[in-house]
Motif scaffolding. Structure first.
Motif, PDB file in Angstrom:
ATOM      1  N   ALA A 180      44.444  33.687  40.876  1.00  0.00           N
ATOM      2  CA  ALA A 180      43.320  34.480  41.389  1.00  0.00           C
ATOM      3  C   ALA A 180      43.257  34.415  42.908  1.00  0.00           C
ATOM      4  CB  ALA A 180      42.009  33.989  40.779  1.00  0.00           C
ATOM      5  N   GLN A 181      43.445  33.240  43.458  1.00  0.00           N
ATOM      6  CA  GLN A 181      43.403  33.072  44.916  1.00  0.00           C
ATOM      7  C   GLN A 181      44.551  33.820  45.585  1.00  0.00           C
ATOM      8  OE1 GLN A 181      43.968  29.029  46.302  1.00  0.00           O
ATOM      9  NE2 GLN A 181      42.722  29.425  48.112  1.00  0.00           N
ATOM     10  N   ARG A 182      45.752  33.659  45.065  1.00  0.00           N
ATOM     11  CA  ARG A 182      46.922  34.325  45.659  1.00  0.00           C
ATOM     12  C   ARG A 182      46.838  35.845  45.511  1.00  0.00           C
ATOM     13  NH1 ARG A 182      52.063  30.843  43.554  1.00  0.00           N
ATOM     14  NH2 ARG A 182      51.795  29.036  44.910  1.00  0.00           N
ATOM     15  N   ALA A 183      46.410  36.297  44.345  1.00  0.00           N
ATOM     16  CA  ALA A 183      46.320  37.742  44.105  1.00  0.00           C
ATOM     17  C   ALA A 183      45.278  38.382  45.020  1.00  0.00           C
ATOM     18  CB  ALA A 183      46.010  38.020  42.640  1.00  0.00           C
ATOM     19  N   ALA A 184      44.113  37.752  45.147  1.00  0.00           N
ATOM     20  CA  ALA A 184      43.073  38.302  46.021  1.00  0.00           C
ATOM     21  C   ALA A 184      43.565  38.380  47.459  1.00  0.00           C
ATOM     22  CB  ALA A 184      41.800  37.473  45.933  1.00  0.00           C
ATOM     23  N   ALA A 185      44.229  37.333  47.938  1.00  0.00           N
ATOM     24  CA  ALA A 185      44.743  37.329  49.311  1.00  0.00           C
ATOM     25  C   ALA A 185      45.760  38.449  49.515  1.00  0.00           C
ATOM     26  CB  ALA A 185      45.356  35.977  49.649  1.00  0.00           C
ATOM     27  N   ALA A 186      46.642  38.646  48.541  1.00  0.00           N
ATOM     28  CA  ALA A 186      47.665  39.688  48.661  1.00  0.00           C
ATOM     29  C   ALA A 186      47.055  41.086  48.612  1.00  0.00           C
ATOM     30  CB  ALA A 186      48.715  39.530  47.563  1.00  0.00           C
ATOM     31  N   VAL A 187      46.106  41.309  47.716  1.00  0.00           N
ATOM     32  CA  VAL A 187      45.437  42.614  47.650  1.00  0.00           C
ATOM     33  C   VAL A 187      44.686  42.873  48.948  1.00  0.00           C
ATOM     34  CG1 VAL A 187      43.610  43.954  46.519  1.00  0.00           C
ATOM     35  CG2 VAL A 187      45.298  42.719  45.133  1.00  0.00           C
ATOM     36  N   ASN A 188      43.974  41.875  49.437  1.00  0.00           N
ATOM     37  CA  ASN A 188      43.190  42.066  50.657  1.00  0.00           C
ATOM     38  C   ASN A 188      44.063  42.297  51.886  1.00  0.00           C
ATOM     39  OD1 ASN A 188      40.847  41.902  49.181  1.00  0.00           O
ATOM     40  ND2 ASN A 188      40.556  39.730  49.581  1.00  0.00           N
ATOM     41  N   ALA A 189      45.300  41.820  51.842  1.00  0.00           N
ATOM     42  CA  ALA A 189      46.258  42.078  52.920  1.00  0.00           C
ATOM     43  C   ALA A 189      47.053  43.360  52.673  1.00  0.00           C
ATOM     44  CB  ALA A 189      47.208  40.891  53.060  1.00  0.00           C
ATOM     45  N   HIS A 190      46.808  44.002  51.522  1.00  0.00           N
ATOM     46  CA  HIS A 190      47.548  45.191  51.103  1.00  0.00           C
ATOM     47  C   HIS A 190      49.056  44.912  51.119  1.00  0.00           C
ATOM     48  CE1 HIS A 190      44.090  48.265  51.793  1.00  0.00           C
ATOM     49  NE2 HIS A 190      43.646  47.114  51.318  1.00  0.00           N
TER      50      HIS A 190
ATOM     51  N   THR B  20      54.093  40.609  48.215  1.00  0.00           N
ATOM     52  CA  THR B  20      53.573  39.315  47.768  1.00  0.00           C
ATOM     53  C   THR B  20      53.034  39.413  46.352  1.00  0.00           C
ATOM     54  OG1 THR B  20      53.111  38.572  50.008  1.00  0.00           O
ATOM     55  CG2 THR B  20      51.870  37.501  48.248  1.00  0.00           C
ATOM     56  N   ILE B  21      52.386  40.509  46.033  1.00  0.00           N
ATOM     57  CA  ILE B  21      51.906  40.709  44.659  1.00  0.00           C
ATOM     58  C   ILE B  21      53.075  40.627  43.687  1.00  0.00           C
ATOM     59  CG2 ILE B  21      50.875  42.364  43.053  1.00  0.00           C
ATOM     60  CD1 ILE B  21      49.155  43.313  45.493  1.00  0.00           C
ATOM     61  N   LEU B  22      54.189  41.252  44.031  1.00  0.00           N
ATOM     62  CA  LEU B  22      55.361  41.242  43.150  1.00  0.00           C
ATOM     63  C   LEU B  22      55.894  39.833  42.911  1.00  0.00           C
ATOM     64  CD1 LEU B  22      57.303  44.396  44.357  1.00  0.00           C
ATOM     65  CD2 LEU B  22      56.217  44.054  42.142  1.00  0.00           C
ATOM     66  N   THR B  23      55.757  38.930  43.887  1.00  0.00           N
ATOM     67  CA  THR B  23      56.263  37.565  43.705  1.00  0.00           C
ATOM     68  C   THR B  23      55.467  36.791  42.657  1.00  0.00           C
ATOM     69  OG1 THR B  23      54.895  36.521  45.425  1.00  0.00           O
ATOM     70  CG2 THR B  23      57.026  37.472  46.118  1.00  0.00           C
TER      71      THR B  23
ATOM     72  N   GLU C 292      46.922  53.237  49.096  1.00  0.00           N
ATOM     73  CA  GLU C 292      46.868  54.562  49.715  1.00  0.00           C
ATOM     74  C   GLU C 292      45.551  55.259  49.402  1.00  0.00           C
ATOM     75  OE1 GLU C 292      49.021  58.803  49.006  1.00  0.00           O
ATOM     76  OE2 GLU C 292      50.365  57.106  49.347  1.00  0.00           O
ATOM     77  N   GLY C 293      45.065  55.101  48.207  1.00  0.00           N
ATOM     78  CA  GLY C 293      43.828  55.757  47.793  1.00  0.00           C
ATOM     79  C   GLY C 293      42.578  55.121  48.370  1.00  0.00           C
ATOM     80  N   PHE C 294      42.680  53.829  48.707  1.00  0.00           N
ATOM     81  CA  PHE C 294      41.532  53.072  49.216  1.00  0.00           C
ATOM     82  C   PHE C 294      42.025  52.207  50.382  1.00  0.00           C
ATOM     83  CE2 PHE C 294      40.995  53.972  44.761  1.00  0.00           C
ATOM     84  CZ  PHE C 294      39.717  54.487  44.686  1.00  0.00           C
ATOM     85  N   SER C 295      42.061  52.785  51.568  1.00  0.00           N
ATOM     86  CA  SER C 295      42.694  52.107  52.703  1.00  0.00           C
ATOM     87  C   SER C 295      41.959  50.842  53.144  1.00  0.00           C
ATOM     88  CB  SER C 295      42.826  53.062  53.884  1.00  0.00           C
ATOM     89  OG  SER C 295      41.549  53.409  54.390  1.00  0.00           O
ATOM     90  N   ASP C 296      40.714  50.698  52.767  1.00  0.00           N
ATOM     91  CA  ASP C 296      39.956  49.491  53.121  1.00  0.00           C
ATOM     92  C   ASP C 296      39.645  48.628  51.899  1.00  0.00           C
ATOM     93  OD1 ASP C 296      38.129  51.206  51.928  1.00  0.00           O
ATOM     94  OD2 ASP C 296      36.552  50.890  53.417  1.00  0.00           O
ATOM     95  N   LEU C 297      40.439  48.778  50.850  1.00  0.00           N
ATOM     96  CA  LEU C 297      40.208  48.066  49.593  1.00  0.00           C
ATOM     97  C   LEU C 297      40.138  46.556  49.804  1.00  0.00           C
ATOM     98  CD1 LEU C 297      40.087  48.461  46.435  1.00  0.00           C
ATOM     99  CD2 LEU C 297      42.477  47.750  46.467  1.00  0.00           C
ATOM    100  N   ARG C 298      39.143  45.940  49.180  1.00  0.00           N
ATOM    101  CA  ARG C 298      38.973  44.493  49.179  1.00  0.00           C
ATOM    102  C   ARG C 298      38.783  44.042  47.735  1.00  0.00           C
ATOM    103  NH1 ARG C 298      40.311  41.480  53.131  1.00  0.00           N
ATOM    104  NH2 ARG C 298      38.708  39.975  52.598  1.00  0.00           N
ATOM    105  N   ALA C 299      39.375  42.915  47.397  1.00  0.00           N
ATOM    106  CA  ALA C 299      39.264  42.362  46.049  1.00  0.00           C
ATOM    107  C   ALA C 299      38.572  41.008  46.095  1.00  0.00           C
ATOM    108  CB  ALA C 299      40.637  42.204  45.423  1.00  0.00           C
TER     109      ALA C 299
END
Length: 131
Positions: free
Chosen positions: A7-17, A21-24, A55-62
Motif C-alpha cells: 500500500a505504501q509503495r503503490a501510493a507513492a508510485a501513483v502519486n509520482a505518476h 515503479t508500479i510495474l516492479t 493522462e486522464g487525471f494529471s493531478d491524480l493523488r492516491a
C-alpha cells in the motif's frame, strides 16, 4: 510483501505518476478486474492502464489504507482524488474534480509481487462524478 508495504509503495508510485515503479510491484499473469476496465491480463496492459489514468487525471493523488491480509491475499481501501482534465475510458475531459473510493483485493505470489487485483467500486458514483 505484506499488504502494508504494498500500500505504501503503490501510493507513492501513483502519486509520482510513475508507471515503471508500479510495474516492479507486479508479476505475470498480472490479472486485473474492475468495473471501469473489465478483466485485463499482463504487465503491458497494466502499464497502458496506469498511463491512461495519469493522462486522464494529471493531478491524480492516491490514498491507500491496508485493511488486512490472510495468506497471500490482502485488501485495501483506495481513494483517488483528481481533476478529469484528459480523456479517460473514452470520456472527454470534463474538468470535474473526482473523489473515488474503492476496495481492492490483491493476491501476492511467492516472490511477494502482485499477480491479481480485483476492484470493487460504486459505478454510479463514478458516472455521477464524471458526468
Amino acid at each position: 510483501m505484506q499488504i502494508h508495504d504494498f500500500a505504501q509503495r503503490a501510493a507513492a508510485a501513483v502519486n509520482a505518476h510513475d508507471a515503471d515503479t508500479i510495474l516492479t510491484l507486479w508479476a505475470e499473469p498480472a490479472n486485473y478486474d474492475s468495473p471501469l476496465t473489465g478483466p485485463q491480463s499482463g504487465l503491458e496492459a497494466l502499464r497502458t492502464r496506469e498511463l491512461a489514468l495519469f493522462e486522464g487525471f494529471s493531478d491524480l493523488r492516491a490514498t491507500i489504507t491496508p485493511l488486512g491480509q490472510e495468506g497471500d491475499t490482502g485488501a485495501m481501501h483506495v481513494r483517488f482524488d483528481g481533476t478529469h482534465d484528459g480523456t479517460y475510458a473514452g470520456l472527454a475531459p470534463s474538468g470535474r474534480t473526482i473523489s473515488l473510493e474503492m476496495i481492492a483485493v490483491i493476491t501476492f505470489n511467492g516472490d511477494d509481487r502482485v499477480i491479481s487485483e480485483r476492484i470493487f467500486i460504486d459505478s454510479a458514483a463514478i458516472a455521477a462524478q464524471l458526468g
